[in-house]
Design a protein around this motif. Structure first.
Motif, PDB file in Angstrom:
ATOM      1  N   ASN A   1     -14.678  -2.384  -3.879  1.00 14.95           N
ATOM      2  CA  ASN A   1     -13.536  -1.963  -3.996  1.00 14.95           C
ATOM      3  C   ASN A   1     -13.059  -0.907  -2.963  1.00 14.95           C
ATOM      4  O   ASN A   1     -11.903  -0.878  -2.385  1.00 14.95           O
ATOM      5  CB  ASN A   1     -13.153  -1.183  -5.438  1.00 14.95           C
ATOM      6  N   LYS A   2     -14.029  -0.167  -2.554  1.00 14.01           N
ATOM      7  CA  LYS A   2     -13.908   0.745  -1.430  1.00 14.01           C
ATOM      8  C   LYS A   2     -14.071   0.212   0.009  1.00 14.01           C
ATOM      9  O   LYS A   2     -12.947   0.452   0.791  1.00 14.01           O
ATOM     10  CB  LYS A   2     -15.192   1.725  -1.437  1.00 14.01           C
TER      11      LYS A   2
ATOM     12  N   ASN B   1      -2.076   7.884  -8.716  1.00 18.09           N
ATOM     13  CA  ASN B   1      -1.630   8.214 -10.109  1.00 18.09           C
ATOM     14  C   ASN B   1      -1.609   9.758 -10.077  1.00 18.09           C
ATOM     15  O   ASN B   1      -0.718  10.353 -10.639  1.00 18.09           O
ATOM     16  CB  ASN B   1      -2.361   7.569 -11.242  1.00 18.09           C
TER      17      ASN B   1
ATOM     18  N   GLU C   1      -8.150  -3.714  -3.729  1.00 14.49           N
ATOM     19  CA  GLU C   1      -7.151  -2.620  -3.767  1.00 14.49           C
ATOM     20  C   GLU C   1      -6.321  -2.704  -5.263  1.00 14.49           C
ATOM     21  O   GLU C   1      -5.902  -1.968  -5.792  1.00 14.49           O
ATOM     22  CB  GLU C   1      -6.180  -2.724  -2.725  1.00 14.49           C
TER      23      GLU C   1
ATOM     24  N   GLN D   1      -6.128   3.234 -11.528  1.00 16.25           N
ATOM     25  CA  GLN D   1      -5.313   4.313 -11.418  1.00 16.25           C
ATOM     26  C   GLN D   1      -4.222   4.661 -12.523  1.00 16.25           C
ATOM     27  O   GLN D   1      -3.511   5.548 -12.247  1.00 16.25           O
ATOM     28  CB  GLN D   1      -5.214   4.635  -9.817  1.00 16.25           C
ATOM     29  N   GLY D   2      -3.946   3.349 -13.001  1.00 14.25           N
ATOM     30  CA  GLY D   2      -2.708   3.231 -14.068  1.00 14.25           C
ATOM     31  C   GLY D   2      -1.435   3.172 -13.061  1.00 14.25           C
ATOM     32  O   GLY D   2      -0.448   3.645 -13.615  1.00 14.25           O
ATOM     33  N   MET D   3      -1.451   2.380 -12.056  1.00 16.85           N
ATOM     34  CA  MET D   3      -0.339   2.437 -11.388  1.00 16.85           C
ATOM     35  C   MET D   3       0.682   1.111 -11.858  1.00 16.85           C
ATOM     36  O   MET D   3       1.650   0.945 -11.570  1.00 16.85           O
ATOM     37  CB  MET D   3      -0.558   2.253  -9.796  1.00 16.85           C
TER      38      MET D   3
ATOM     39  N   LYS E   1     -23.001  -0.591   5.977  1.00 16.65           N
ATOM     40  CA  LYS E   1     -21.648  -0.716   5.187  1.00 16.65           C
ATOM     41  C   LYS E   1     -21.835  -1.975   4.153  1.00 16.65           C
ATOM     42  O   LYS E   1     -21.073  -2.150   3.179  1.00 16.65           O
ATOM     43  CB  LYS E   1     -20.365  -0.880   6.197  1.00 16.65           C
TER      44      LYS E   1
ATOM     45  N   ARG F   1       0.841  -1.171   0.061  1.00 17.53           N
ATOM     46  CA  ARG F   1       0.107   0.029  -0.083  1.00 17.53           C
ATOM     47  C   ARG F   1       0.703   1.342   0.126  1.00 17.53           C
ATOM     48  O   ARG F   1       0.427   2.308  -0.717  1.00 17.53           O
ATOM     49  CB  ARG F   1      -0.987  -0.046   1.346  1.00 17.53           C
TER      50      ARG F   1
ATOM     51  N   TRP G   1      -5.768   0.001  -8.057  1.00 18.05           N
ATOM     52  CA  TRP G   1      -4.588   0.730  -8.512  1.00 18.05           C
ATOM     53  C   TRP G   1      -4.405   0.526  -9.934  1.00 18.05           C
ATOM     54  O   TRP G   1      -3.925   1.140 -10.770  1.00 18.05           O
ATOM     55  CB  TRP G   1      -3.568  -0.294  -7.843  1.00 18.05           C
TER      56      TRP G   1
ATOM     57  N   TYR H   1      -6.627   7.349   2.583  1.00 16.93           N
ATOM     58  CA  TYR H   1      -5.756   8.659   2.966  1.00 16.93           C
ATOM     59  C   TYR H   1      -6.577   9.964   3.571  1.00 16.93           C
ATOM     60  O   TYR H   1      -5.989  10.493   4.472  1.00 16.93           O
ATOM     61  CB  TYR H   1      -4.670   8.787   2.074  1.00 16.93           C
TER      62      TYR H   1
END
Lengths: 581, 317
Positions: free
Chosen positions: A516-517, B62, A142, A149-151, A555, A119, A146, B283
């Motif tokens: 995902n959250k 990103n 996660e 997000q293009g990581m 939740k 992480r 990611w 975060y």
């Protein structure tokens, strides 16, 4: 203090501080480019490419496709690994790096911090070029975030694999290997999954009991073929504590123990609950439910609570101490753990070393324990364990080199290299094509061969080798045959007589906004179970558990709604079958 | 003095700048000594503050800290609706309050007691013994505590040997906070006493001699000489402690707690750790908690400063 001394001290202090500050700063990170844009992903690290030290052996051209790996440029590739200190300096490591003309920078990682570090690295842009991840269903959400997000860098398409890396292509074409499908998001896959080594047992998890058969015999409580009903098992463990067959002293013998991540599930929840096999969400009448909210989970929790209150469960277990050490020290009667042959070997070897006079096979026997409901439960794992992910910054050259390395490690030669070592020194092929290991005879375990390389020096190959090595690929010559036979016998017995649900990939690996959250709530469930077992009374536990389940609904419900709306073919719930002893 | 001030006022800005630069140059080695401290605070305290903006952003890896989109007060709203947050806030205040009540005065008492010991040898030995735990990290100390108080630990073995039943100290909600207090006292009291002992040393010995001649006993000397002599430093440390009241011992709690005692032991810092590293992290929420903590700390410190000035005539600033 003299003026000169003050001046010198001041200068020295200032220089020291500047030096420390300079050392602590990480090299500048490049701006993260969009995923898959391979032309735009040349890493800044490649500027560090070093001049040739020793020319690698020229790689062979793929006959069918004409692809020739090019190792002429020396590359530096970073990767995280456990036991990093044990890897460098061996002939194995030097051979591998020289063969592929790479310098692999090892970034140390301990197993307990694997998720935390992943992480941190991804979020802070400090991800190594290659990152090993324990990418199970609990981390999938996660991973999906990611990826979105293009990581990460996508792996090449299957067509490209077939053209350039045939061993890797063949690996993903194995019938039982669905790793690439699981890791595919929007048509591309970003994680190379490491296939487990036991497809013949339908990827059954090794989660089961090891126990002191010698103590059971001493107490006249041994059951034939190590098959125990739940009541017999509880009685046996109670007797371990009360009668102290190991002569550890009053109050020092522990009954049952397990790893923290199996606590308290190992002591009743797995043996009664649909959680054992379905995971966080389970099907009921064509819809998914939160498994924790099902009555079977509470039923199992009460079984564990009863054992805990009786002192049969190791009281320090919730503090996170590992049971293997107590078991190896002769203090524990039974240990629930992932008993694959590797762990059986590790525990029995340690028992033999710690107590040279005992029969380690008797002291580390594998039990088959029938659950309170009469079912011989066993659990299917996903088909892989661990995955290797490429940073979006890895760049074309390093990615290609990694694929070359991966492809070779999945070849016969690569498998023998990972299993034994260097050809000619550690192994050779017989005339009939079978492999012969050249390791010396073991002086500790007669009849076996001793691995000449230091402990843990194969860590990197175990994590990045592409797939686990099965006994069929390369026999485990350092394990006594009866260790292997005992483990296989347990797996075969459970496969033939136990009840194992198919792993539900659909719900576990669904990528959806709320899931995902929120993740799959396993940490919250586990924490609450520990709290209630250790601090609540048995009478108040059901109410407290149900109250907590109700408090979590806000939740959990959005995730359930997603599962039920997005998954069309909800599995049909299978009824556990009873095993008659 | 008045003349010097007048001269100073008559200086032009250029003259004042030159004078400042000259002063700096004259004391250049002092400034050089100051430099590491300034750099430290700049690098590790001020520069990272740009990350505070995450409390109002939806962080995506990103886009980074600055590029992530703004989401207003969403993170705070989420946070204030979380029962775990309020539980950890309550625990933070309770544990910090207990520390203030029991741990804070202990080094002061210890320093006064040390001052009353006349034989140098035993005094020095006691000081070393009491100061030593400060140099052990909480990782090591918590292992020692777990071994002492665990199921097969020394304490439980003694209890069993004396005919009693084992006590699960580390998973007992009623015991856990006291465990934190006593272990903190054990670790830090000796070290913290050094400051007060140094202050006591600076008290003029003639005051004690005069008091002896006047017939004062030891209690009188403590009451009327030692205590007033250290009152200023006690006030300063008290205000500083109030200013960090939301720091209830992150490393200590993290190493000693477990899910059985989250209800009474989970403080804001460990809550931040768990929501950041033990599950899919948000975060923004973590930063919001940190931000909340910092603001409360600042308000409390300023309040303590105000109260101290009002009633004691002394403050920190």
């Amino acid at each position: 203090m003299s003026k000169k001394l003050t001046r010198a001290l001041a200068c020295l202090l200032a220089l020291c501080m500047l030096w420390i500050a300079g050392c602590s700063s990480a090299p500048a990170q490049q701006t993260t480019p969009p995923a898959n844009d391979q032309n735009a992903t040349e890493s800044g690290n490649e500027a560090e490419t070093q001049p040739e030290q020793e020319q690698p052996v020229a790689p062979e051209t793929q006959e069918e496709t004409g692809y020739t790996p090019d190792f002429s440029e020396k590359l530096s590739i970073s990767s995280n690994v456990q036991n990093a200190e044990a890897v460098p300096g061996t002939a194995l490591w030097d051979y591998f790096q020289q063969k592929f003309n790479v310098e692999i920078e090892l970034i140390p990682l301990t197993f307990n911090e694997r998720h935390e570090k992943a992480r941190l690295w991804v979020s802070s842009g400090d991800m190594p070029d290659l990152m090993w991840m324990d990418l199970d269903e609990s981390m999938f959400a996660e991973y999906a975030n990611w990826v979105n997000q293009g990581m990460f860098q996508a792996y090449p398409s299957m067509d490209e694999l077939e053209a350039k890396w045939p061993n890797l292509a063949a690996y993903y074409q194995l019938e039982n290997n669905v790793g690439d499908e699981l890791m595919t998001i929007d048509g591309k896959w970003y994680a190379h999954t490491m296939l487990r080594d036991n497809p013949e047992y339908n990827f059954m998890s090794g989660m089961s009991w090891m126990y002191r058969r010698d103590w059971a015999k001493k107490l006249n409580l041994y059951q034939e073929d190590d098959i125990y009903t739940w009541d017999e098992w509880v009685e046996l463990n109670k007797a371990f504590i009360e009668q102290d067959p190991g002569e550890n002293g009053a109050g020092k013998t522990i009954g049952m123990g397990t790893e923290l991540f199996y606590f308290p599930n190992a002591f009743g929840v797995y043996q009664t609950s649909n959680q054992y096999g379905y995971g966080a969400f389970s099907p009921k009448d064509g819809k998914y439910e939160w498994t924790a909210a099902r009555p079977e989970t509470l039923e199992g929790l009460l079984v564990a609570k009863d054992l805990y209150d009786q002192g049969i469960i190791w009281p320090d277990n919730p503090l996170g101490q590992t049971p293997d050490e107590s078991y190896k020290a002769g203090l524990m009667g039974s240990d629930f753990n992932n008993f694959t042959v590797d762990r059986v070997y590790s525990v029995r070897k340690a028992l033999k070393e710690n107590f040279p006079d005992i029969d380690e096979n008797e002291a580390g026997a594998l039990a088959k324990v029938i659950g309170p409901d009469g079912t011989l439960w066993c659990k299917q794992s996903q088909c892989y364990w661990g995955a290797v992910i490429m940073s979006a910054n890895i760049g074309e050259a390093k990615m290609t080199r990694w694929m070359d390395m991966l492809d070779w490690m999945l070849s016969k030669e690569g498998i023998y290299f990972r299993a034994y070592g260097i050809e000619g020194t550690d192994w050779e092929l017989a005339e009939d094509g079978t492999v012969k290991c050249l390791w010396p005879e073991s002086t500790v375990l007669p009849g076996t061969q001793a691995d000449p390389y230091p402990d843990n020096s194969r860590s990197w190959f175990n994590w990045y080798g592409g797939a686990a090595i099965s006994a069929e690929d390369a026999p485990k010559v350092n394990y006594p045959q009866n260790y292997i036979d005992d483990t296989n016998e347990k797996f075969a017995f459970l496969r033939d007589n136990g009840f194992m649900r198919s792993f539900d990939y659909e719900s576990s690996y669904l990528s959806a906004e709320n899931k995902n959250k929120s993740g799959n709530f396993t940490t919250e469930v586990s924490d609450k179970m520990i709290e209630l077992i250790t601090t609540a009374s048995k009478e108040e536990l059901p109410q407290l558990w149900n109250d907590w389940i109700a408090s979590m609904q806000d939740k959990v419900q959005p995730v359930l709604d997603e599962l039920n709306s997005m998954i069309e073919d909800v599995p049909v719930e299978s009824e556990p079958r009873v095993y008659n002893k | 003095m008045a003349q010097a001030r007048t001269v100073g006022l008559r200086m032009t800005p250029a003259q004042r700048r030159r004078r400042l630069l000259k002063n700096i140059w004259d004391s250049r080695y002092m400034y050089l000594l100051l430099l590491p401290g300034v750099l430290f605070f700049a690098m590790f305290r001020y520069v990272p503050m740009y990350g505070i903006q995450l409390a109002w952003k939806e962080f995506t890896a990103n886009l980074g800290v600055t590029g992530s989109p703004w989401v207003g007060w969403e993170k705070f709203r989420f946070l204030f609706a979380e029962a775990d947050f309020w539980n950890s806030l309550r625990n933070t205040l309770v544990i910090a309050g207990m520390q203030l009540l029991f741990v804070f005065p202990f080094p002061i008492i210890l320093a006064i007691l040390f001052n009353e010991v006349r034989q140098a040898g035993p005094k020095r030995v006691m000081q070393i013994v009491l100061t030593f735990p400060h140099f052990l990290s909480w990782v090591i100390l918590s292992s020692i505590i777990a071994n002492l108080l665990g199921n097969n630990g020394m304490v439980n073995n003694i209890i069993v040997a004396m005919g009693g039943e084992k006590v699960n100290f580390l998973m007992n909600k009623a015991v856990f906070r006291w465990l934190l207090i006593f272990s903190l006292m054990w670790k830090e009291s000796g070290w913290n006493a050094i400051l007060y002992m140094a202050t006591i040393t600076s008290i003029d010995p003639s005051l004690y001699e005069a008091a002896t001649i006047d017939g004062a006993n030891r209690w009188h000397k403590v009451r009327y000489i030692t205590w007033p002599g250290i009152a200023t430093i006690v006030t300063a440390t008290f205000i500083l402690r109030i200013g960090s009241i939301m720091d209830a011992g992150y490393m200590q709690v993290l190493n000693l707690y477990n899910p059985a005692v989250y209800e009474v032991g989970d403080i804001l810092d460990t809550y931040i750790y768990r929501i950041t590293f033990e599950k899919a992290p948000d975060y923004g929420v973590s930063t919001a908690v940190g931000m909340f903590k910092g603001v409360v700390n600042a308000v409390l410190m300023l309040t303590a400063e105000f109260v101290s000035r009002k009633f004691n005539g002394e403050g920190l600033f």
